[in-house]
Enzyme design. Structure first.
Site, PDB file in Angstrom:
ATOM      1  N   LYS A 103       0.267  14.355   2.103  1.00  0.00           N
ATOM      2  CA  LYS A 103      -1.065  14.666   1.571  1.00  0.00           C
ATOM      3  C   LYS A 103      -1.206  16.176   1.320  1.00  0.00           C
ATOM      4  CE  LYS A 103      -3.055  10.445   3.058  1.00  0.00           C
ATOM      5  NZ  LYS A 103      -4.082   9.596   2.434  1.00  0.00           N
ATOM      6  N   THR A 144      -8.725   6.460  -2.227  1.00  0.00           N
ATOM      7  CA  THR A 144     -10.076   5.991  -2.543  1.00  0.00           C
ATOM      8  C   THR A 144     -11.065   7.123  -2.288  1.00  0.00           C
ATOM      9  OG1 THR A 144     -10.173   5.032  -0.323  1.00  0.00           O
ATOM     10  CG2 THR A 144      -9.756   3.518  -2.167  1.00  0.00           C
ATOM     11  N   LYS A 158      -8.910  13.405   4.798  1.00  0.00           N
ATOM     12  CA  LYS A 158      -8.015  12.255   4.754  1.00  0.00           C
ATOM     13  C   LYS A 158      -7.080  12.376   5.948  1.00  0.00           C
ATOM     14  CE  LYS A 158      -6.960  13.560   0.496  1.00  0.00           C
ATOM     15  NZ  LYS A 158      -6.892  12.425  -0.400  1.00  0.00           N
ATOM     16  N   ARG A 159      -6.328  11.351   6.255  1.00  0.00           N
ATOM     17  CA  ARG A 159      -5.361  11.446   7.339  1.00  0.00           C
ATOM     18  C   ARG A 159      -4.490  12.699   7.160  1.00  0.00           C
ATOM     19  NH1 ARG A 159      -5.284   8.021  11.895  1.00  0.00           N
ATOM     20  NH2 ARG A 159      -3.040   8.385  11.928  1.00  0.00           N
ATOM     21  N   HIS A 217       0.785  -1.229   0.000  1.00  0.00           N
ATOM     22  CA  HIS A 217       0.000   0.000   0.000  1.00  0.00           C
ATOM     23  C   HIS A 217       0.810   1.269   0.000  1.00  0.00           C
ATOM     24  CE1 HIS A 217      -4.188  -1.296   0.590  1.00  0.00           C
ATOM     25  NE2 HIS A 217      -3.659  -2.359   1.153  1.00  0.00           N
ATOM     26  N   LYS A 252     -14.687   8.315  -4.295  1.00  0.00           N
ATOM     27  CA  LYS A 252     -15.994   8.585  -3.672  1.00  0.00           C
ATOM     28  C   LYS A 252     -16.524   9.954  -4.118  1.00  0.00           C
ATOM     29  CE  LYS A 252     -14.153   6.288   0.427  1.00  0.00           C
ATOM     30  NZ  LYS A 252     -13.518   6.596   1.729  1.00  0.00           N
TER      31      LYS A 252
HETATM   32  C1  LIG Z   1     -12.231   6.715   2.052  1.00  0.00           C
HETATM   33  C2  LIG Z   1     -11.777   7.084   3.394  1.00  0.00           C
HETATM   34  C3  LIG Z   1     -10.420   7.348   3.628  1.00  0.00           C
HETATM   35  C4  LIG Z   1      -9.396   7.342   2.525  1.00  0.00           C
HETATM   36  O1  LIG Z   1      -9.308   8.633   1.982  1.00  0.00           O
HETATM   37  P1  LIG Z   1      -8.074   9.039   1.013  1.00  0.00           P
HETATM   38  O2  LIG Z   1      -8.466  10.385   0.526  1.00  0.00           O
HETATM   39  O3  LIG Z   1      -8.048   8.038  -0.074  1.00  0.00           O
HETATM   40  O4  LIG Z   1      -6.868   9.041   1.862  1.00  0.00           O
HETATM   41  C5  LIG Z   1     -10.033   7.697   4.902  1.00  0.00           C
HETATM   42  N1  LIG Z   1     -10.911   7.758   5.917  1.00  0.00           N
HETATM   43  C6  LIG Z   1     -12.217   7.519   5.729  1.00  0.00           C
HETATM   44  C7  LIG Z   1     -13.149   7.633   6.879  1.00  0.00           C
HETATM   45  C8  LIG Z   1     -12.692   7.167   4.471  1.00  0.00           C
HETATM   46  O5  LIG Z   1     -14.004   6.911   4.301  1.00  0.00           O
END
Ligand SMILES: *Cc1c(COP(=O)(O)O)cnc(C)c1O
Length: 755
Positions: free
Chosen positions: A500, A601, A494-495, A314, A605
């Site tokens: 990022k 991901t 995101k984290r 990953h 979304k």
């Molecule tokens: C989808 C999702 C992530 C991943 O987000 P990225 O932008 O791909 O890092 C992280 N936390 C939650 C709660 C998510 O639903």
């Protein structure tokens, strides 16, 4: 079927209209548990075990109702009695069994595996407090234990239990199951979460996430990934990992024998996908079990294991590539460290001249990914670009040895949760326009027929507005904050991590703040929303949070600016928050440093829900661009080859960029008087220095381009016909990112399960 009114009277002795949301939640949970009890567990011969340290499953009520086919009925019934399913769901406490994308991927995969009728369970740990609950105090991140394990619960305790032998004691596990229901499926799978009865929250120091890390019997499954900034934290992680994989391996062998395996043919009965390196110790553990408990020769045990284990990588971030000192593994489980040494010897004698593929390096450190690649049969990356970087650079020596082991499986998301449950308004729009076949075969391209249809584009715009109002109401209800539903909603969730590049968006906010102060008023007000947690030991990430919270306060207080710009950091970002935020977004911020985000991901979304993406050429963003075409996405910045080159040649000098006339005032604003008045000097100065003198993830290199592209995006928003057409095109091409597609690829190319 379900008569909610009767059920309310039976359970709580009052009409439904008088029940609280928690009471209704309990009624519905019992109902779903009952219905899922009726479904048989998938029992086909060959079975997948998806072993993962994280399963970020989110709330289960709505998703389960949807998959069972009761969603519309329940929603209507509740509305008839003045109740709302959304508000009932707010009574459900989300399990925080994951950090971010990796854990959420595991959850989406379970949904798809089950929906496709495949036999596959998730296996992990039942962390009592999961990840911490994030709260903000004095514009800083604080940590609270997240007590998600109360009643009522989706967990069902099983009779299953195994002994796990550590160096100086043995622990006995208990297994808890959560049913995994597929969409319109007649069989179910399970999420199997191992736990330890002796673990207790009593050892947590009051209202914090600190506890005695040495008391393994009482702390083993207390928290997800406890702090690893010291040796005790590291050891605890190894205890957790070994506990997880030993239980998993014993479960896998026991179930295979039950289905008819004679153990020598174990690999015909079970395939194990390990989600990143955290479960890699399952390799030596299987070898241990096969040799000591099933009388199999070492070399044969190695072959059986190798034919069972597949590895998903990953990351390419070196900090995230797990390495454990040999002595730490020895401290936890000497039998396992001995097996690893044997495996390492095999590799060293075969590849004596390639130190980069040796499992144990010259400093006696074990490289977990190397163990997984040598002794698994498959290694996959999670987007095309990521897999290419693995093959060409990061794992190039391995690729030369085992080209046949490598493949790409671009990540995906389940449309049941991220479209049908999260955005019922967009779902019925799609049902009307293109029918319902996409529920199980996620091709949305027929929507392109409406690309030029103004009425359709107006509908799309109205749905987005409706979702903004829902987000506004949700934030008011649950967090007491207000946003303007008529503003552009621009989101980065995101984290919090330097790669990022949340700091870039913060610098843009400073730019916009100054610009508005100069009198350049945005045509439409802008709301920029952040969400995300930072690891407790990650200092700069805390500083980034602090900066954003201070900016938010500064702007809120400034009456010249606050009608036009709002910055909101949503506390405790999780799946439930994502389900409100993403459908409301106009703009999706995907601005990682090219080559550093393996896939993402979140980007998928947002696209699926009609947001337009601002993106660097990273991870799956590249594939989004290929699908929608350059004119329907806002890409900018250096490409991964340039970045890789810069790292290799030490070619990045933050000072060079800092000194530019457009950049310097933005960076220096971090430590300006108005900021220091609101914020903490130490945090802001540290961040300022970091960006100015180091900036390891090159936030400044793409900043000028980023500011230009953001201005362009806001400008385009004003051209409604163009904007909503782009939005429609994005939705129409999102089908590729269904996790059903990803799982079909895993199955055809790696797992070979029958269905
Ligand atoms: C989808 C999702 C992530 C991943 O987000 P990225 O932008 O791909 O890092 C992280 N936390 C939650 C709660 C998510 O639903």
């Amino acid at each position: 079927m379900l008569n909610l009114q009767n059920q309310a009277r039976e359970t709580f002795n009052k009409p439904l209209a008088d029940c609280s949301n928690s009471e209704i939640y309990k009624i519905l949970l019992d109902f779903v548990q009952n219905e899922s009890q009726k479904l048989p567990v998938n029992d086909s011969k060959r079975k997948l075990y998806y072993v993962s340290a994280e399963f970020l499953i989110g709330k289960l009520l709505t998703n389960n109702l949807l998959n069972l086919g009761f969603y519309d009925e329940v929603k209507e019934e509740l509305e008839k009695h003045g109740k709302s399913l959304d508000e009932v769901e707010e009574a459900e406490h989300e399990p925080s069994l994951g950090n971010g994308g990796l854990g959420r991927l595991a959850a989406c995969f379970l949904d798809s595996i089950t929906t496709l009728g495949l036999n596959g369970d998730g296996v992990g740990l039942n962390y009592h407090f999961g990840l911490f609950r994030q709260v903000f105090e004095e514009n800083k991140q604080k940590y609270k234990p997240d007590e998600w394990l109360g009643e009522p619960t989706w967990l069902k305790k099983s009779e299953i239990s195994f002994n796990v032998p550590f160096k100086s004691f043995t622990l006995t596990s208990s297994l808890y199951d959560i049913s995994v229901l597929g969409y319109q499926q007649k069989t179910k799978n399970r999420l199997r979460l191992f736990d330890l009865e002796s673990v207790t929250g009593d050892i947590i120091h009051k209202d914090s996430i600190d506890f005695d890390k040495t008391n393994i019997k009482e702390n083993l499954t207390l928290f997800l990934y406890p702090d690893d900034s010291d040796r005790e934290g590291n050891l605890l992680r190894i205890y957790q990992q070994y506990f997880m994989v030993s239980n998993a391996a014993q479960l896998i062998i026991a179930e295979a024998i039950e289905r008819g395996s004679n153990v020598k043919d174990l690999a015909d009965y079970a395939v194990i996908q390990i989600n990143d390196t955290h479960p890699t110790l399952i390799i030596p553990e299987l070898i241990r079990l096969l040799t000591t408990e099933h009388d199999i020769e070492f070399s044969e045990a190695v072959e059986i294991t190798r034919n069972m284990v597949a590895f998903t990588n990953h990351t390419i971030l070196s900090e995230a590539l797990e390495k454990w000192p040999l002595e730490d593994i020895e401290e936890v489980t000497p039998i396992i460290s001995e097996i690893i040494e044997q495996l390492d010897q095999m590799i060293k004698s075969e590849f004596s001249n390639y130190p980069k593929v040796h499992i144990i390096d010259d400093n006696d450190v074990i490289h977990m990914a190397r163990l997984a690649i040598h002794f698994g049969f498959s290694t996959n990356g999670v987007s095309e670009l990521h897999t290419e970087i693995l093959k060409d650079i990061e794992l190039h020596d391995f690729y030369k040895i085992y080209p046949e082991k490598f493949s790409n499986k671009t990540n995906g998301i389940t449309f049941r949760r991220w479209l049908m449950a999260a955005n019922p308004e967009l779902t019925s729009f799609l049902n009307q326009k293109i029918g319902t076949k996409w529920h199980k075969d996620a091709d949305l391209k027929a929507l392109l027929d409406y690309q030029k249809d103004e009425e359709t584009l107006d509908e799309l715009k109205a749905i987005k507005h409706d979702r903004k109002v829902q987000l506004k109401n949700h934030l008011e209800r649950t967090k007491g904050v207000k946003i303007n539903p008529n503003s552009i909603i621009d989101i980065q969730i995101k984290r919090i991590h330097e790669y990022k590049r949340q700091q870039m968006l913060a610098l843009y906010i400073i730019y916009k703040y100054m610009d508005i102060k100069k009198g350049n008023i945005p045509a439409t007000p802008i709301t920029i929303i952040f969400g995300g947690k930072a690891a407790p030991a990650y200092t700069i990430a805390q500083d980034i949070i602090h900066l954003i919270l201070c900016l938010s306060e500064l702007i809120d207080q400034d009456e010249q600016v606050n009608p036009y710009l709002k910055v909101l950091f949503v506390e405790n970002y999780n799946v439930g928050e994502a389900e409100y935020l993403i459908p409301a977004a106009n703009i999706s911020e995907q601005i990682s440093l090219a080559s550093k985000e393996a896939s993402g991901t979140g980007n998928m979304k947002f696209m699926l829900n009609g947001a337009l993406t601002i993106a660097t050429f990273d991870g799956a963003n590249v594939e989004i661009e290929e699908l929608v075409g350059n004119e329907n996405i806002y890409t900018f910045g250096r490409i991964s080859e340039e970045i890789v080159d810069l790292y290799e040649n030490d070619g990045y000098d933050s000072m060079y960029y800092y000194k530019k006339a457009t950049i310097k005032p933005l960076v220096d604003f971090i430590v300006s008087d108005p900021m220091l008045e609101i914020g903490n000097k130490e945090n802001l100065e540290r961040l300022h220095n970091d960006i100015k003198y180091k900036d390891y993830f090159m936030a400044l290199i793409d900043l000028i381009e980023f500011i230009a592209i953001k201005e362009k995006v806001y400008e385009d928003y004003e051209n409604e016909k163009v904007w909503w057409e782009k939005s429609l095109v994005n939705i129409a091409h999102a089908g590729f990112f269904s996790s059903d597609r990803t799982i079909e690829e895993y199955n055809h190319e790696i797992w070979h399960l029958d269905n």
